[in-house]
Write a protein that holds these residues in place. Sequence first.
Motif, PDB file in Angstrom:
ATOM      1  N   THR A   1      -4.391   8.991   3.161  1.00 56.71           N
ATOM      2  CA  THR A   1      -3.239   9.769   3.626  1.00 56.71           C
ATOM      3  C   THR A   1      -2.462   8.948   4.666  1.00 56.71           C
ATOM      4  OG1 THR A   1      -4.813  10.833   5.145  1.00 56.71           O
ATOM      5  CG2 THR A   1      -4.168  12.074   3.217  1.00 56.71           C
ATOM      6  N   HIS A   2      -1.152   9.252   4.775  1.00 57.90           N
ATOM      7  CA  HIS A   2      -0.274   8.585   5.755  1.00 57.90           C
ATOM      8  C   HIS A   2       0.908   9.526   5.951  1.00 57.90           C
ATOM      9  CE1 HIS A   2       1.756   5.540   7.969  1.00 57.90           C
ATOM     10  NE2 HIS A   2       2.427   4.970   6.990  1.00 57.90           N
ATOM     11  N   SER A   3       2.152   9.034   5.938  1.00 62.73           N
ATOM     12  CA  SER A   3       3.294   9.925   6.125  1.00 62.73           C
ATOM     13  C   SER A   3       4.327   9.690   5.030  1.00 62.73           C
ATOM     14  CB  SER A   3       3.900   9.710   7.517  1.00 62.73           C
ATOM     15  OG  SER A   3       4.065   8.332   7.749  1.00 62.73           O
TER      16      SER A   3
ATOM     17  N   GLY B   1       1.613   9.767  11.617  1.00 65.62           N
ATOM     18  CA  GLY B   1       1.029   9.341  10.342  1.00 65.62           C
ATOM     19  C   GLY B   1       0.045   8.196  10.504  1.00 65.62           C
ATOM     20  N   HIS B   2      -0.219   7.810  11.750  1.00 64.02           N
ATOM     21  CA  HIS B   2      -1.095   6.653  11.995  1.00 64.02           C
ATOM     22  C   HIS B   2      -2.421   7.080  12.611  1.00 64.02           C
ATOM     23  CE1 HIS B   2       1.850   3.503  11.111  1.00 64.02           C
ATOM     24  NE2 HIS B   2       2.741   4.327  11.632  1.00 64.02           N
ATOM     25  N   ALA B   3      -3.481   6.431  12.191  1.00 70.19           N
ATOM     26  CA  ALA B   3      -4.814   6.667  12.731  1.00 70.19           C
ATOM     27  C   ALA B   3      -4.839   6.362  14.227  1.00 70.19           C
ATOM     28  CB  ALA B   3      -5.816   5.763  12.025  1.00 70.19           C
TER      29      ALA B   3
ATOM     30  N   ASN C   1      -3.278  -0.859   5.825  1.00 69.50           N
ATOM     31  CA  ASN C   1      -2.059  -0.904   6.640  1.00 69.50           C
ATOM     32  C   ASN C   1      -0.946  -0.209   5.866  1.00 69.50           C
ATOM     33  OD1 ASN C   1      -0.163  -1.693   8.545  1.00 69.50           O
ATOM     34  ND2 ASN C   1       0.055  -3.759   7.776  1.00 69.50           N
ATOM     35  N   ASP C   2      -0.639   1.098   6.181  1.00 65.88           N
ATOM     36  CA  ASP C   2      -1.023   2.001   7.269  1.00 65.88           C
ATOM     37  C   ASP C   2      -1.880   3.147   6.706  1.00 65.88           C
ATOM     38  OD1 ASP C   2       0.860   0.619   8.982  1.00 65.88           O
ATOM     39  OD2 ASP C   2       2.443   1.875   8.221  1.00 65.88           O
ATOM     40  N   TYR C   3      -2.403   3.998   7.594  1.00 68.24           N
ATOM     41  CA  TYR C   3      -3.145   5.173   7.126  1.00 68.24           C
ATOM     42  C   TYR C   3      -3.376   6.148   8.268  1.00 68.24           C
ATOM     43  CZ  TYR C   3      -7.469   3.939   9.573  1.00 68.24           C
ATOM     44  OH  TYR C   3      -8.397   3.694  10.544  1.00 68.24           O
TER      45      TYR C   3
ATOM     46  N   ASN D   1       0.816  -1.221   0.000  1.00 67.32           N
ATOM     47  CA  ASN D   1       0.000   0.000   0.000  1.00 67.32           C
ATOM     48  C   ASN D   1       0.846   1.266   0.000  1.00 67.32           C
ATOM     49  OD1 ASN D   1      -2.207  -1.649   0.217  1.00 67.32           O
ATOM     50  ND2 ASN D   1      -2.889  -0.901   2.210  1.00 67.32           N
ATOM     51  N   HIS D   2       2.098   1.162   0.507  1.00 72.34           N
ATOM     52  CA  HIS D   2       2.974   2.337   0.548  1.00 72.34           C
ATOM     53  C   HIS D   2       4.409   1.885   0.747  1.00 72.34           C
ATOM     54  CE1 HIS D   2       2.313   1.586   4.827  1.00 72.34           C
ATOM     55  NE2 HIS D   2       3.364   2.339   5.089  1.00 72.34           N
ATOM     56  N   GLY D   3       5.343   2.853   0.676  1.00 74.06           N
ATOM     57  CA  GLY D   3       6.752   2.502   0.558  1.00 74.06           C
ATOM     58  C   GLY D   3       7.584   2.537   1.825  1.00 74.06           C
ATOM     59  N   HIS D   4       6.982   2.458   3.019  1.00 75.45           N
ATOM     60  CA  HIS D   4       7.808   2.378   4.230  1.00 75.45           C
ATOM     61  C   HIS D   4       8.524   1.032   4.296  1.00 75.45           C
ATOM     62  CE1 HIS D   4       5.472   5.736   6.488  1.00 75.45           C
ATOM     63  NE2 HIS D   4       6.567   6.198   5.924  1.00 75.45           N
ATOM     64  N   LEU D   5       9.729   1.055   4.892  1.00 78.12           N
ATOM     65  CA  LEU D   5      10.558  -0.158   4.877  1.00 78.12           C
ATOM     66  C   LEU D   5       9.957  -1.305   5.680  1.00 78.12           C
ATOM     67  CD1 LEU D   5      14.098   1.423   5.151  1.00 78.12           C
ATOM     68  CD2 LEU D   5      13.175   0.141   3.213  1.00 78.12           C
ATOM     69  N   ASP D   6       9.122  -0.993   6.675  1.00 78.48           N
ATOM     70  CA  ASP D   6       8.510  -2.101   7.419  1.00 78.48           C
ATOM     71  C   ASP D   6       7.388  -2.765   6.610  1.00 78.48           C
ATOM     72  OD1 ASP D   6       7.071   0.262   7.809  1.00 78.48           O
ATOM     73  OD2 ASP D   6       6.388  -0.271   9.816  1.00 78.48           O
ATOM     74  N   HIS D   7       7.180  -2.267   5.381  1.00 78.55           N
ATOM     75  CA  HIS D   7       6.212  -2.892   4.466  1.00 78.55           C
ATOM     76  C   HIS D   7       6.876  -3.434   3.188  1.00 78.55           C
ATOM     77  CE1 HIS D   7       2.621  -1.372   6.686  1.00 78.55           C
ATOM     78  NE2 HIS D   7       3.561  -0.574   7.152  1.00 78.55           N
ATOM     79  N   ILE D   8       7.941  -2.758   2.720  1.00 79.23           N
ATOM     80  CA  ILE D   8       8.561  -3.185   1.447  1.00 79.23           C
ATOM     81  C   ILE D   8       9.995  -3.680   1.596  1.00 79.23           C
ATOM     82  CG2 ILE D   8       7.127  -1.565   0.102  1.00 79.23           C
ATOM     83  CD1 ILE D   8       9.772   0.077  -0.349  1.00 79.23           C
TER      84      ILE D   8
HETATM   85 ZN   LIG Z   1       3.751   3.245   7.085  1.00 77.42          ZN
END
Ligand SMILES: [Zn+2]
Length: 453
Positions: free
Chosen positions: A151-153, A385-387, A173-175, A82-89
Amino acid sequence: MIEVFSVGGYEAVGRNCTAVAYGNEVVIFDLGFNMERVVALGDEENVNIQQMPVSELRQMDAIPDDSMLRDRRKDVVAIVSNHGHLDHIGAIPKLAGNYNCPIVATPYTIELIDNLSRDSKPRLKNQLLVMNPGETIDISKNLSLEFVHTTHSIPHTVFSVLHTPDGAVMYANDYKLDNFPQLGEKPDYKRLRQLGREGIHALIIETVRIEQEKKTPSESVARALLEDVLIGREHESALFVTTFASHIERVNSILEVAREMGRKPVMLGRSMHRYSTLAEKLGIIKFPDNLEIYGRGKTISSFLEKAKKNMGKYLFLCTGHQGEPGSTLTRLANGDFPYIINPGDEFVFSSSVIPSPINQDNHYRLSSKLKNQGGRIFSDVHTSGHASKEDHRDLLMMLRPEHVVPCHGGLRKLAAYAELCSEMNMLNEYTNHEYFLGQNVHLLHNGQVQEIE
Ligand SMILES: [Zn+2]
């Protein structure tokens, strides 16, 4: 029938990986790093990590243990982030090779995956497929994938919706729900409400800040905090501002505040250079004409050598908000550069300290060193950046999911989400469903398979 595989990210923040199966078609959402382990390796740019063997990384718990998918490898039709943070990609270059399928993500996320894979051994061979928010594509015989803007960060964050013959599964995950973003649009509420009316069969949702009983403040609040700290005060001393390099919206606000202050913006540090130039290339951010960027230590040294007599002219935007050992700010505090900190120099942390012992220790060391040299510290000039809990409640009221699978946190956070679901039973005129633990609210450990009828 739909099956949810909780591969990683169900026992702590980070190392995200969830797989969703419909029959013999499987989609993997995220293959992320455990950032605590990455920080422990002192590897700001992940270069060395991308060259470490998978077995070693798995043993360290740095990457998800996808061995539970071994028998389903041939069934995987897509890897989606869903987005490019390292804990996801972060672990995509290491693990995607196990699957003969494309990697699907928004343009900025794909750029970051491509960039990351340049350092990896062996090279990533999967096709990289760009998809924009608002688009839907067929990814297999039975499954289609839709991206909904949120939206996120980090730029280009989406919710993924997997449409199956048994209903829609949303991966959120995440927003955050930011109604006053400083760059880009607010979340696509129209489509979210429409999805709620069409019916969401299962919602897989992050819980990082579920324990905060509030609404997460908008990026416009972070902008106001920056202005409050930086504008209207007399400044002549050196000014260093640090934030998450991938938080392009914040970087943009800091550059705008530099303009308002009449200071020339200068970016320092490799990850600052990398994330910002990729965002500029995609037209996400427009750099001011007078911006200068120095990524490597040598170029930073020669610029500071030149600038040191006139430090009051500049706003330095640099890496080091967590006190990372190789970052610009830590090296500055250590005296590695030709500029010696003067009493009264200002250090603005547009960030919060990630609550892990290593980060806290690094941050404490850095701020002590800065203070010992007379530095003034302005911390927490930041919004998350988190809900938070009330954003999660708003989203539940929009989406009205039948089943809920909380993810991206330890049991305490997952359980706090389950508690919110049971509170929602007082508001079930909004959700059309009642929620019961074990029936349609599923708390999972890493490595479980949850069937959803
Ligand atoms: Zn994130």
